[in-house]
Design a protein around this motif. Structure first.
Motif, mmCIF file in Angstrom:
data_model
loop_
_atom_site.group_PDB
_atom_site.id
_atom_site.type_symbol
_atom_site.label_atom_id
_atom_site.label_comp_id
_atom_site.label_asym_id
_atom_site.label_seq_id
_atom_site.Cartn_x
_atom_site.Cartn_y
_atom_site.Cartn_z
ATOM 1 N N ILE A 149 -31.714 4.456 -20.077
ATOM 2 C CA ILE A 149 -30.334 4.005 -19.710
ATOM 3 C C ILE A 149 -30.600 2.577 -19.539
ATOM 4 O O ILE A 149 -29.638 1.731 -19.937
ATOM 5 C CB ILE A 149 -30.036 4.686 -18.552
ATOM 6 C CG1 ILE A 149 -29.599 6.250 -18.701
ATOM 7 C CG2 ILE A 149 -29.051 4.034 -17.744
ATOM 8 C CD1 ILE A 149 -29.341 7.184 -17.536
ATOM 9 N N ALA A 150 -31.776 2.123 -18.820
ATOM 10 C CA ALA A 150 -31.971 0.664 -18.411
ATOM 11 C C ALA A 150 -31.989 -0.424 -19.735
ATOM 12 O O ALA A 150 -31.356 -1.322 -19.978
ATOM 13 C CB ALA A 150 -33.048 0.385 -17.627
ATOM 14 N N LEU A 151 -32.691 0.155 -20.813
ATOM 15 C CA LEU A 151 -32.920 -0.262 -21.800
ATOM 16 C C LEU A 151 -31.589 -0.392 -22.857
ATOM 17 O O LEU A 151 -31.197 -1.531 -23.432
ATOM 18 C CB LEU A 151 -33.923 0.348 -22.849
ATOM 19 C CG LEU A 151 -35.258 0.234 -22.431
ATOM 20 C CD1 LEU A 151 -36.229 1.091 -23.176
ATOM 21 C CD2 LEU A 151 -35.896 -1.336 -22.304
ATOM 22 N N ALA A 152 -30.600 0.710 -22.776
ATOM 23 C CA ALA A 152 -29.401 0.486 -23.592
ATOM 24 C C ALA A 152 -28.482 -0.421 -22.825
ATOM 25 O O ALA A 152 -27.587 -1.126 -23.422
ATOM 26 C CB ALA A 152 -29.046 1.981 -23.542
ATOM 27 N N ALA A 153 -28.512 -0.273 -21.603
ATOM 28 C CA ALA A 153 -27.470 -1.375 -20.964
ATOM 29 C C ALA A 153 -27.948 -2.553 -20.944
ATOM 30 O O ALA A 153 -27.153 -3.756 -21.109
ATOM 31 C CB ALA A 153 -27.613 -0.820 -19.327
ATOM 32 N N ARG A 154 -29.200 -2.904 -21.017
ATOM 33 C CA ARG A 154 -29.809 -4.432 -21.304
ATOM 34 C C ARG A 154 -29.136 -4.839 -22.564
ATOM 35 O O ARG A 154 -29.060 -6.161 -22.731
ATOM 36 C CB ARG A 154 -31.474 -4.323 -21.169
ATOM 37 C CG ARG A 154 -31.927 -5.732 -21.428
ATOM 38 C CD ARG A 154 -33.307 -5.725 -21.132
ATOM 39 N NE ARG A 154 -33.925 -7.041 -21.129
ATOM 40 C CZ ARG A 154 -34.226 -7.565 -22.450
ATOM 41 N NH1 ARG A 154 -34.203 -6.986 -23.762
ATOM 42 N NH2 ARG A 154 -34.785 -8.854 -22.359
#
Length: 243
Positions: A138-143
Motif C-alpha cells: 500500500i505504501a509503495l503504491a501510494a508513493r
C-alpha cells in the motif's frame, strides 16, 4: 438427588444435541460437585471438535478437583495456546505448577523473543504478518502517485512495514518450530527416565506429575524428552500428555 440427575442427563445426551446445552450441563455437573461427570462432558465436546479457551479452562478445573494435576496443567496450557491473555488459565496453571515435586536446576533463561512467541496466539501472529505485508505494498503504491514531498515519508513507512513483516515472519517461524517439538506434561505420579527406549534399561532418574518437557522423538511406546535445562532421556508415552 439433583447431582444424580445432572450426571444421568450428561450420560444420556446424544452427540447431536446442542453443544451449548451440553456445555451448560457439564457446568451444572461441576457446580453440583460431580467433577468426573463434568470432565466427561467437557472431554466429549473436545473430542467432537468443539474447542475454546473456556472449555479447556473448565476441564482443567474439573481435573484439579479429581486430583489429576498433570492433566489439569495440560488443559490450562491448551487454553493459553488459544488465548495467551487468559488470566484465569495462567493463574490456575501457576497454582498447579507450584505443587510440582521436580525443580529443574540450571534451566536457561528464555529469550524475550521466545516468551513473546508463547504469549502471541497463532491467529494474532498471522494477522500481524498479513497486515505488515499489505502495508508494504500500500505504501509503495501510494508513493508512486504521491507528490514529491510525500514520497519520503511513504518510503519510510514501507521500510517500517517491511521490518515488521520480517519480525512477524520470524515469530511465525518460531511458533512452527515449537510445534515440531511439542511440549508435554508428565501425568504419571512417578515416571522413570532411561538413557534409551528399552524398558530393560535401569532408570537414570525420575520425573513426577506436572513437570513440563519437550517431546523430541517417539518410538513405539517410548518418547525421548528434554527438560528445560537440556537434560534428555526416554520415558513411556503413557506417562505424558502432549499439549
Amino acid at each position: 438427588m439433583t447431582a444424580l440427575l445432572v450426571a444421568l442427563a450428561l450420560a444420556a445426551a446424544p452427540a447431536a444435541d446442542d453443544p451449548t446445552a451440553r456445555l451448560e450441563a457439564a457446568n451444572g455437573a461441576y457446580r453440583a460437585g460431580q467433577f468426573a461427570a463434568a470432565a466427561e462432558g467437557y472431554e466429549a465436546l473436545l473430542a467432537e471438535g468443539w474447542e475454546s479457551p473456556a472449555l479447556h479452562l473448565n476441564l482443567g478445573n474439573a481435573r484439579v478437583r479429581l486430583g489429576q494435576r498433570g492433566l489439569a496443567a495440560a488443559s490450562y496450557e491448551r487454553a493459553l495456546r488459544l488465548d495467551p491473555g487468559d488470566a484465569d488459565a495462567r493463574a490456575n496453571l501457576a497454582l498447579a505448577r507450584a505443587e510440582n515435586v521436580d525443580r529443574v536446576v540450571g534451566a536457561a533463561e528464555r529469550s524475550v523473543f521466545a516468551r513473546l512467541a508463547e504469549r502471541t496466539g497463532d491467529g494474532a501472529a498471522a494477522i500481524l504478518f498479513a497486515a505488515a505485508w499489505a502495508a508494504i505494498w500500500i505504501a509503495l503504491a501510494a508513493r508512486r502517485r504521491a507528490p514529491a514531498r510525500a514520497r519520503g515519508p511513504l518510503a519510510l513507512g514501507a521500510v517500517v512495514a517491511a521490518s515488521l513483516a520480517i519480525a512477524t515472519a520470524a515469530l511465525l517461524a518460531r511458533k512452527a518450530a515449537d510445534r515440531r517439538t511439542p511440549a508435554a506434561v508428565v501425568i504419571g505420579a512417578t515416571s522413570p527416565v532411561r538413557e534409551g527406549p528399552e524398558e530393560a534399561l535401569r532408570p537414570a532418574f525420575e520425573l513426577h506429575e506436572g513437570t513440563r518437557v519437550n517431546v523430541l522423538e517417539v518410538r513405539g511406546e517410548a518418547a525421548r524428552v528434554r527438560l528445560e535445562n537440556g537434560l534428555e532421556g526416554w520415558m513411556r508415552t503413557g506417562d505424558l500428555e502432549v499439549i
